[in-house]
Design a protein around this motif. Sequence first.
Motif, PDB file in Angstrom:
ATOM      1  N   ALA A  75      -7.029  49.219  -3.450  1.00  0.00           N
ATOM      2  CA  ALA A  75      -7.058  47.765  -3.274  1.00  0.00           C
ATOM      3  C   ALA A  75      -8.492  47.265  -3.137  1.00  0.00           C
ATOM      4  CB  ALA A  75      -6.219  47.369  -2.070  1.00  0.00           C
ATOM      5  N   LEU A  76      -9.335  47.998  -2.432  1.00  0.00           N
ATOM      6  CA  LEU A  76     -10.746  47.616  -2.312  1.00  0.00           C
ATOM      7  C   LEU A  76     -11.428  47.633  -3.675  1.00  0.00           C
ATOM      8  CD1 LEU A  76     -11.493  49.627   0.925  1.00  0.00           C
ATOM      9  CD2 LEU A  76     -11.775  47.144   0.695  1.00  0.00           C
ATOM     10  N   ILE A  77     -11.167  48.674  -4.449  1.00  0.00           N
ATOM     11  CA  ILE A  77     -11.794  48.807  -5.769  1.00  0.00           C
ATOM     12  C   ILE A  77     -11.439  47.631  -6.673  1.00  0.00           C
ATOM     13  CG2 ILE A  77     -11.781  50.181  -7.900  1.00  0.00           C
ATOM     14  CD1 ILE A  77     -11.468  52.682  -6.047  1.00  0.00           C
ATOM     15  N   LEU A  78     -10.219  47.121  -6.559  1.00  0.00           N
ATOM     16  CA  LEU A  78      -9.793  45.998  -7.401  1.00  0.00           C
ATOM     17  C   LEU A  78     -10.559  44.713  -7.113  1.00  0.00           C
ATOM     18  CD1 LEU A  78      -5.945  46.603  -7.531  1.00  0.00           C
ATOM     19  CD2 LEU A  78      -7.623  46.954  -9.360  1.00  0.00           C
ATOM     20  N   HIS A  79     -11.196  44.634  -5.981  1.00  0.00           N
ATOM     21  CA  HIS A  79     -12.060  43.507  -5.636  1.00  0.00           C
ATOM     22  C   HIS A  79     -13.488  43.916  -6.010  1.00  0.00           C
ATOM     23  CE1 HIS A  79      -8.437  42.686  -3.355  1.00  0.00           C
ATOM     24  NE2 HIS A  79      -8.842  41.437  -3.258  1.00  0.00           N
ATOM     25  N   ASP A 134     -11.762  36.750   5.304  1.00  0.00           N
ATOM     26  CA  ASP A 134     -11.132  36.307   4.057  1.00  0.00           C
ATOM     27  C   ASP A 134     -11.001  37.458   3.062  1.00  0.00           C
ATOM     28  OD1 ASP A 134     -10.822  33.711   4.986  1.00  0.00           O
ATOM     29  OD2 ASP A 134     -12.602  32.948   3.944  1.00  0.00           O
ATOM     30  N   GLN A 135     -12.032  38.283   2.963  1.00  0.00           N
ATOM     31  CA  GLN A 135     -11.962  39.444   2.067  1.00  0.00           C
ATOM     32  C   GLN A 135     -10.881  40.408   2.535  1.00  0.00           C
ATOM     33  OE1 GLN A 135     -16.103  40.559   2.470  1.00  0.00           O
ATOM     34  NE2 GLN A 135     -16.594  39.802   0.412  1.00  0.00           N
ATOM     35  N   PHE A 136     -10.808  40.635   3.835  1.00  0.00           N
ATOM     36  CA  PHE A 136      -9.798  41.532   4.388  1.00  0.00           C
ATOM     37  C   PHE A 136      -8.393  41.037   4.050  1.00  0.00           C
ATOM     38  CE2 PHE A 136      -6.872  43.061   7.575  1.00  0.00           C
ATOM     39  CZ  PHE A 136      -7.180  44.410   7.650  1.00  0.00           C
ATOM     40  N   VAL A 137      -8.148  39.749   4.238  1.00  0.00           N
ATOM     41  CA  VAL A 137      -6.831  39.175   3.944  1.00  0.00           C
ATOM     42  C   VAL A 137      -6.508  39.354   2.463  1.00  0.00           C
ATOM     43  CG1 VAL A 137      -5.555  36.983   3.795  1.00  0.00           C
ATOM     44  CG2 VAL A 137      -6.818  37.566   5.879  1.00  0.00           C
ATOM     45  N   SER A 138      -7.487  39.170   1.600  1.00  0.00           N
ATOM     46  CA  SER A 138      -7.274  39.330   0.166  1.00  0.00           C
ATOM     47  C   SER A 138      -6.943  40.782  -0.198  1.00  0.00           C
ATOM     48  CB  SER A 138      -8.508  38.856  -0.606  1.00  0.00           C
ATOM     49  OG  SER A 138      -8.288  38.956  -1.984  1.00  0.00           O
ATOM     50  N   VAL A 139      -7.692  41.727   0.358  1.00  0.00           N
ATOM     51  CA  VAL A 139      -7.442  43.150   0.078  1.00  0.00           C
ATOM     52  C   VAL A 139      -6.078  43.568   0.647  1.00  0.00           C
ATOM     53  CG1 VAL A 139      -8.256  45.519   0.431  1.00  0.00           C
ATOM     54  CG2 VAL A 139      -9.901  43.688  -0.038  1.00  0.00           C
ATOM     55  N   ARG A 140      -5.781  43.127   1.860  1.00  0.00           N
ATOM     56  CA  ARG A 140      -4.473  43.420   2.450  1.00  0.00           C
ATOM     57  C   ARG A 140      -3.356  42.866   1.560  1.00  0.00           C
ATOM     58  NH1 ARG A 140      -3.740  40.616   7.878  1.00  0.00           N
ATOM     59  NH2 ARG A 140      -3.364  38.902   6.449  1.00  0.00           N
ATOM     60  N   GLY A 141      -3.555  41.678   1.008  1.00  0.00           N
ATOM     61  CA  GLY A 141      -2.582  41.089   0.092  1.00  0.00           C
ATOM     62  C   GLY A 141      -2.386  41.941  -1.151  1.00  0.00           C
ATOM     63  N   THR A 142      -3.449  42.545  -1.642  1.00  0.00           N
ATOM     64  CA  THR A 142      -3.347  43.434  -2.802  1.00  0.00           C
ATOM     65  C   THR A 142      -2.492  44.647  -2.473  1.00  0.00           C
ATOM     66  OG1 THR A 142      -5.488  42.683  -3.641  1.00  0.00           O
ATOM     67  CG2 THR A 142      -4.679  44.804  -4.462  1.00  0.00           C
ATOM     68  N   ALA A 180      -0.079  47.286   6.141  1.00  0.00           N
ATOM     69  CA  ALA A 180      -1.039  47.066   5.050  1.00  0.00           C
ATOM     70  C   ALA A 180      -2.450  46.873   5.611  1.00  0.00           C
ATOM     71  CB  ALA A 180      -0.621  45.867   4.209  1.00  0.00           C
ATOM     72  N   GLY A 181      -2.562  46.159   6.723  1.00  0.00           N
ATOM     73  CA  GLY A 181      -3.877  45.973   7.348  1.00  0.00           C
ATOM     74  C   GLY A 181      -4.470  47.282   7.840  1.00  0.00           C
ATOM     75  N   ARG A 182      -3.638  48.115   8.418  1.00  0.00           N
ATOM     76  CA  ARG A 182      -4.119  49.433   8.875  1.00  0.00           C
ATOM     77  C   ARG A 182      -4.585  50.270   7.693  1.00  0.00           C
ATOM     78  NH1 ARG A 182       0.748  51.670  12.252  1.00  0.00           N
ATOM     79  NH2 ARG A 182      -0.502  53.579  12.193  1.00  0.00           N
ATOM     80  N   ILE A 183      -3.883  50.182   6.581  1.00  0.00           N
ATOM     81  CA  ILE A 183      -4.257  50.939   5.384  1.00  0.00           C
ATOM     82  C   ILE A 183      -5.614  50.463   4.867  1.00  0.00           C
ATOM     83  CG2 ILE A 183      -3.647  51.319   2.960  1.00  0.00           C
ATOM     84  CD1 ILE A 183      -0.684  51.412   3.917  1.00  0.00           C
ATOM     85  N   VAL A 184      -5.836  49.167   4.875  1.00  0.00           N
ATOM     86  CA  VAL A 184      -7.142  48.628   4.450  1.00  0.00           C
ATOM     87  C   VAL A 184      -8.235  49.098   5.411  1.00  0.00           C
ATOM     88  CG1 VAL A 184      -8.512  46.528   4.076  1.00  0.00           C
ATOM     89  CG2 VAL A 184      -6.137  46.647   3.263  1.00  0.00           C
TER      90      VAL A 184
END
Length: 153
Positions: free
Chosen positions: A61-65, A6-14, A27-31
């Motif tokens: 994107a990670l930092i924003l979470h 769920d966290q991964f999906v949220s960060v990928r969405g960002t 986007a997933g590869r970037i995360v």
Amino acid sequence: MLITDDQFVSVRGTVMDANPDMAEEVAGRIVDEGLKFMAACATHPGLGLAPSRIVDEGWHALILHTAMYADLCQTLGGKGTFVHHSPGYDPTHYDPPILDRTRETIAALGWEADPELWGPPSAETLASVAAKCQHAPDCTIVVTPKPKKPGVA
């Protein structure tokens, strides 16, 4: 995996929100690469690591979470560890030795750095990213070390 699905999906969405034309797979590869970079920084403070420009987008994107990011820093580096971000931008800065050292540190942790996402900034990169941030040659990433025990010098 370092974070929940769920966290991964949220960060990928960002990442995708900041880059509307980006494919979900990219986007997933970037995360994924942002997570590898964080792990390298948290476990090897003071080594002078830096992300590529495109991997930096995943780190942002990670930092924003914030709550997840703080927990992840402590999980990776131990209590009191926090990987700080001090942005700077000069599109002429590109320091292959820093990126090489970062990829080597990621490999030492047992992962392979995605070669398409760790290259030089150019028009031919896999994806254009929104972030205007560069961390080389003067790497501005600071890892706060574990606090010292009271009374210990």
